[in-house]
Design a protein around this motif. Structure first.
Motif, PDB file in Angstrom:
ATOM      1  N   THR A  40       0.856  -1.248   0.063  1.00 40.68           N
ATOM      2  CA  THR A  40       0.063  -0.036   0.065  1.00 40.68           C
ATOM      3  C   THR A  40       1.052   1.226   0.015  1.00 40.68           C
ATOM      4  O   THR A  40       1.830   1.349   0.853  1.00 40.68           O
ATOM      5  N   PRO A  41       0.489   2.047  -0.968  1.00 36.40           N
ATOM      6  CA  PRO A  41       1.749   3.220  -0.949  1.00 36.40           C
ATOM      7  C   PRO A  41       1.214   4.313  -0.267  1.00 36.40           C
ATOM      8  O   PRO A  41      -0.020   4.658   0.092  1.00 36.40           O
ATOM      9  N   TYR A  42       2.313   4.995  -0.005  1.00 42.00           N
ATOM     10  CA  TYR A  42       2.321   6.440   0.841  1.00 42.00           C
ATOM     11  C   TYR A  42       2.621   7.294  -0.427  1.00 42.00           C
ATOM     12  O   TYR A  42       3.649   7.465  -0.987  1.00 42.00           O
ATOM     13  N   LEU A  43       1.848   8.295  -0.884  1.00 49.48           N
ATOM     14  CA  LEU A  43       1.785   8.831  -1.975  1.00 49.48           C
ATOM     15  C   LEU A  43       1.784  10.588  -1.510  1.00 49.48           C
ATOM     16  O   LEU A  43       1.047  10.843  -0.818  1.00 49.48           O
ATOM     17  N   PHE A  44       2.381  11.023  -2.489  1.00 48.40           N
ATOM     18  CA  PHE A  44       2.664  12.658  -1.881  1.00 48.40           C
ATOM     19  C   PHE A  44       2.718  13.490  -3.564  1.00 48.40           C
ATOM     20  O   PHE A  44       3.132  12.806  -4.514  1.00 48.40           O
ATOM     21  N   TRP A  45       2.173  14.571  -3.353  1.00 47.85           N
ATOM     22  CA  TRP A  45       2.481  15.512  -4.537  1.00 47.85           C
ATOM     23  C   TRP A  45       3.196  16.869  -3.767  1.00 47.85           C
ATOM     24  O   TRP A  45       2.847  17.375  -2.864  1.00 47.85           O
ATOM     25  N   TYR A  46       4.145  17.191  -4.474  1.00 52.82           N
ATOM     26  CA  TYR A  46       4.934  18.242  -4.062  1.00 52.82           C
ATOM     27  C   TYR A  46       5.105  19.288  -4.934  1.00 52.82           C
ATOM     28  O   TYR A  46       5.191  19.298  -6.313  1.00 52.82           O
ATOM     29  N   VAL A  47       5.294  20.617  -4.825  1.00 48.30           N
ATOM     30  CA  VAL A  47       5.434  21.887  -5.782  1.00 48.30           C
ATOM     31  C   VAL A  47       6.592  22.611  -5.470  1.00 48.30           C
ATOM     32  O   VAL A  47       7.116  22.732  -4.311  1.00 48.30           O
ATOM     33  N   GLN A  48       7.191  22.944  -6.579  1.00 50.01           N
ATOM     34  CA  GLN A  48       8.722  23.738  -6.360  1.00 50.01           C
ATOM     35  C   GLN A  48       8.542  24.716  -7.248  1.00 50.01           C
ATOM     36  O   GLN A  48       8.597  24.534  -8.392  1.00 50.01           O
ATOM     37  N   SER A  49       8.547  25.933  -6.801  1.00 53.54           N
ATOM     38  CA  SER A  49       8.524  27.285  -7.796  1.00 53.54           C
ATOM     39  C   SER A  49      10.097  27.355  -8.064  1.00 53.54           C
ATOM     40  O   SER A  49      11.015  26.946  -7.102  1.00 53.54           O
TER      41      SER A  49
END
Lengths: 111, 115
Positions: free
Chosen positions: A30-39
């Protein structure tokens, strides 16, 4: 092996239009999932995360993402894009001791 | 509280010289990670520290790279005999409890340029 694929290298969206950034993962459990943003010139900021439970998760700045186990996907969405959303977006899956990142999608916003 | 801080923000060095990059994690965070972000390679894991356990060095690209974490807090990434291919942004991240989440908080990075 664990991996993350972001199929779109660069996307351009008109301001006010909706956005969907794609992310597919390969992970044994079961995955641990993330979204990150980089300016530009900045570090990575966490937008949202999924560990368990409700497959639709809400994040900061009006973003949401939906976990679909059957499709091994975790796509990021926003109903109305603002010019300030122009940045690079990274999807990541949690591994035992580190995050595995996709190559990123650069979002441009046109007026 | 304060976020993850890194210094210097930019470093230009000559090929063959050694460099040290510093990371101050969020206070109380027991886990600390180093990543490298370079064109064409994306974000690559380098090394991971968790409390007093032996670090996971599986991502270090060569024996020219090393890292230490003193007192369970500040970490230093050292690159010896730098090469042009070492030019990249080096990012540090920290997290609070590995058992419950892999949520990591990132610093602004150090941009290393090897000339």
């Amino acid at each position: 092996a664990q991996s993350v694929t972001q199929p779109d290298i660069h996307i351009t969206v008109s301001e006010g239009a909706s956005l969907e950034l794609r992310c597919n993962y390969s992970y044994g459990a079961t995955p641990y999932l993330f979204w990150y943003v980089q300016s530009p010139g900045q570090g990575l900021q966490l937008l949202l995360k999924y560990f368990s439970g409700d497959t639709l998760v809400q994040g900061i700045k009006g973003f949401e993402a939906e976990f679909k186990r059957s499709q091994s996907s975790f796509n990021l969405r926003k109903p109305s894009v603002h010019w300030s959303d122009a940045a690079e977006y990274f999807c990541a899956v949690g591994a035992r001791t580190a995050l595995i990142f996709g190559k990123g999608t650069t979002l441009s916003v046109s007026s | 509280g304060a976020g993850v801080s890194q210094s210097p923000s930019n470093k230009v060095t000559e090929k063959g010289k050694d460099v040290e990059l510093r990371c101050d994690p969020i206070s109380g965070h027991t886990a600390l990670y180093w990543y490298r972000q370079s064109l064409g390679q994306g974000l690559e894991f380098l090394i991971y520290f968790q409390g007093n356990s032996a670090p996971d060095k599986s991502g270090l690209p060569s024996d020219r790279f090393s890292a230490e974490r003193t007192g369970g807090s500040v970490s230093t990434l050292t690159i010896q005999r730098t090469q042009q291919e070492d030019s990249a942004v080096y990012l540090c991240a920290s997290s609070s409890r590995l058992a419950e989440s892999y949520e990591q908080y990132f610093g602004p990075g150090t941009r290393l340029t090897v000339t």
